[in-house]
Design an enzyme around this catalytic site. Structure first.
Site, PDB file in Angstrom:
ATOM      1  CE  LYS A 176      -7.387  -5.792   8.461  1.00 15.01           C
ATOM      2  NZ  LYS A 176      -6.607  -5.283   7.188  1.00 15.01           N
ATOM      3  CB  VAL A 210      -1.080  -0.163   1.257  1.00 18.87           C
ATOM      4  CG1 VAL A 210      -1.770   1.396   1.165  1.00 18.87           C
ATOM      5  CG2 VAL A 210      -1.868  -1.198   1.220  1.00 18.87           C
ATOM      6  NE  ARG A 270       9.177  -4.439   9.987  1.00 20.27           N
ATOM      7  CZ  ARG A 270       8.458  -5.497  10.060  1.00 20.27           C
ATOM      8  NH1 ARG A 270       9.028  -6.489  11.063  1.00 20.27           N
ATOM      9  NH2 ARG A 270       7.829  -6.003   9.259  1.00 20.27           N
ATOM     10  CB  VAL A 281     -13.824  -0.659   6.814  1.00 19.46           C
ATOM     11  CG1 VAL A 281     -14.769  -1.510   6.624  1.00 19.46           C
ATOM     12  CG2 VAL A 281     -13.601  -0.558   8.265  1.00 19.46           C
ATOM     13  CE  LYS A 306     -10.880  -5.528   6.475  1.00 22.33           C
ATOM     14  NZ  LYS A 306     -10.828  -6.634   5.347  1.00 22.33           N
ATOM     15  CG  ASP A 360      -9.553  -8.804   7.518  1.00 20.72           C
ATOM     16  OD1 ASP A 360      -8.464  -8.029   7.635  1.00 20.72           O
ATOM     17  OD2 ASP A 360     -10.350  -8.722   6.647  1.00 20.72           O
ATOM     18  N   GLY A 417     -11.034  -1.737   1.903  1.00 18.67           N
ATOM     19  CA  GLY A 417     -10.282  -1.275   0.864  1.00 18.67           C
ATOM     20  C   GLY A 417     -10.765   0.242   0.090  1.00 18.67           C
ATOM     21  CB  ILE A 465     -15.579   0.007  -0.714  1.00 15.40           C
ATOM     22  CG1 ILE A 465     -15.560  -0.941  -1.424  1.00 15.40           C
ATOM     23  CG2 ILE A 465     -17.274   0.389  -0.638  1.00 15.40           C
ATOM     24  CD1 ILE A 465     -16.169  -2.246  -1.124  1.00 15.40           C
TER      25      ILE A 465
HETATM   26  N1  HSE Z   1      -7.116  -9.992   4.038  1.00 18.81           N
HETATM   27  C1  HSE Z   1      -8.089  -9.158   3.660  1.00 18.81           C
HETATM   28  C2  HSE Z   1      -9.056  -9.725   2.726  1.00 18.81           C
HETATM   29  C3  HSE Z   1      -7.718  -7.568   3.155  1.00 18.81           C
HETATM   30  O1  HSE Z   1      -8.960 -10.855   2.139  1.00 18.81           O
HETATM   31  O2  HSE Z   1     -10.152  -8.948   2.507  1.00 18.81           O
HETATM   32  C4  HSE Z   1      -7.138  -6.854   4.236  1.00 18.81           C
HETATM   33  O3  HSE Z   1      -8.254  -6.451   5.156  1.00 18.81           O
END
Ligand code: HSE
Length: 429
Positions: A106, A16, A47, A133, A206, A202, A135, A137
């Site tokens: 997130k 990103v 890093r 949340v 969100k 994940d 990407g 959208i």
């Molecule tokens: N790994 C997530 C997904 C994307 O598959 O939507 C990042 O939140």
């Protein structure tokens, strides 16, 4: 237009961060025109400074993220590192030094958004996190601003692309979970360790963020009930198809019927093919919002990936820069309702239960009695018998999840029930 540039520090330069750098470098003139002042990338904390990063100016790289956010001349910090620490400290330090922050984190926002919001407010700077949340959208800003005059009752979404890809594969090809996961890994959708995606962590992060914003309260990751999709079988998908449904991993945030609390959950569920979320294929994301005045809205698009996520980050950057120029801040946290989060047992939903039973007189009555004893009303029953065994598929009417789950517990204890082949919630009707 102001000629003195606004200075931006970037924390993290992976997929990103590299895209953010590329867009800032190649579209600098347009960004400047939209903001009203040029934006200058003043430093990039990484890093591994020796890693090859095409299009990233090497002279901007530093390994000292703390020194970068403490410089004192940084207007906006973009954080795309992820994780809780040291990022929380870096962000609060950035606020203390007068910078607004744009984050895609997130996990941190779902774990401790309250601390970040309070710190941003205390230092009169912005905290934006559209990229956290789904990407690209637009979702956080529409909920936080466009719908700020409405009352949102429900947010239901597919907010994880990896799991949607897996379920879509299972649905379209009849593949089992492992086979579909292998394909998702081979195509680069699933990570080498897919736990965060397939176990629903994940999506739960969100869901916490969406619930907090939608209902003007505080919801953390720990408040979100979570089930992943590792137990979903090809038989579940086939059963869903017979009902005119498909299976999706849904994040569902809603007000309880009495309006005194909210719930947030992530689990696989059957939804009717006629529901707009059923048509969300492959790795796409979509969020279906039900608001009192607006009615039903759906937000759809790519929920992950370097460029789509960078698009959301850059949108926030423009907003934060405009506010800096105007000497103001945007909408901060709104948690005034202080609605508590109710446990999963209070959620009212429907179950699809598939049982392997003995095919002899009285079994159906015995099963129906267990449902009645738990005050769960049956909607449909389908039975298929063969060689003294039968498969019984029961779909319930809406009932509290605690009652449904107690029903399943009692069914498991019946001698005539050989096994519970599948249990899945039914949503979206
Ligand atoms: N790994 C997530 C997904 C994307 O598959 O939507 C990042 O939140």
């Amino acid at each position: 237009m102001r000629t003195r540039p606004l200075k931006v520090a970037l924390l993290g330069c992976g997929v990103v961060g590299s895209e953010v750098t590329r867009i800032m470098t190649t579209q600098g003139a347009d960004l400047a025109a939209r903001i009203g002042a040029p934006v200058e990338l003043a430093g990039i904390a990484v890093r591994r400074p020796n890693r090859v990063r095409a299009g990233v100016p090497a002279e901007l790289l530093t390994t000292d993220a703390t020194a970068l956010v403490k410089r004192g001349d940084i207007d906006v910090v973009i954080e795309v590192i992820g994780g809780i620490e040291p990022v929380r400290t870096l962000i609060t330090t950035a606020f203390e030094h007068g910078a607004s922050v744009v984050s895609a984190n997130k996990a941190l926002l779902a774990a401790d958004g309250a601390t970040l919001h309070a710190a941003a407010a205390a230092h009169k700077v912005d905290l934006y996190y559209e990229a956290a949340v789904a990407g690209a959208i637009p979702l956080i800003r529409p909920l936080r601003e466009s719908l700020a005059g409405d009352k949102i009752n429900r947010v239901m979404g597919i907010v994880n692309g990896t799991t949607n890809f897996i379920l879509d594969k299972m649905d379209s090809s009849g593949a089992g979970y492992s086979e579909a996961l292998d394909e998702a890994t081979a195509l680069g959708y699933a990570e080498a360790d897919p736990t965060a995606d397939v176990e629903g962590f994940d999506a739960a992060a969100k869901a916490a963020i969406l619930a907090g914003i939608a209902f003007h309260t505080r919801v953390t990751m720990d408040d979100v009930y979570r089930e992943g999709l590792t137990e979903v079988t090809a038989a579940d998908i086939a059963s869903a198809k017979r009902m005119g449904c498909t299976v999706k991993l849904l994040a569902i945030c809603e007000r309880t019927t009495d309006g005194r609390s909210v719930t947030a959950r992530v689990h696989p569920a059957m939804i009717p093919l006629s529901h707009p979320l059923a048509s969300v294929r492959e790795a796409y994301n979509a969020v279906f919002v039900e608001a009192e005045a607006a009615g039903q809205l759906m937000f759809y698009g790519p929920g992950a990936g370097g460029a789509p996520t960078a698009s959301a980050v850059l949108g926030d950057l423009v907003a934060a820069c405009r506010n800096k120029l105007a000497g103001t801040t945007g909408a901060g946290e709104s948690a005034y309702t202080q609605l508590p989060v109710s446990p999963m047992g209070d959620v009212v939903t429907r179950y699809h239960i598939s049982l392997d039973v003995a095919d002899k007189p009285g079994v159906l009555a015995q099963v129906a009695t267990v449902f009645a004893e738990h005050d769960v009303s049956i909607d449909t029953v389908r039975q298929q018998g063969k060689d003294g065994e039968a498969s019984l598929v029961v779909v319930t009417h809406r009932a509290p999840d605690a009652a449904l789950s107690a029903t399943v517990g009692a069914l498991r204890k019946l001698d005539t029930v050989r096994g519970v082949a599948s249990i899945m919630r039914v949503e979206g009707e």
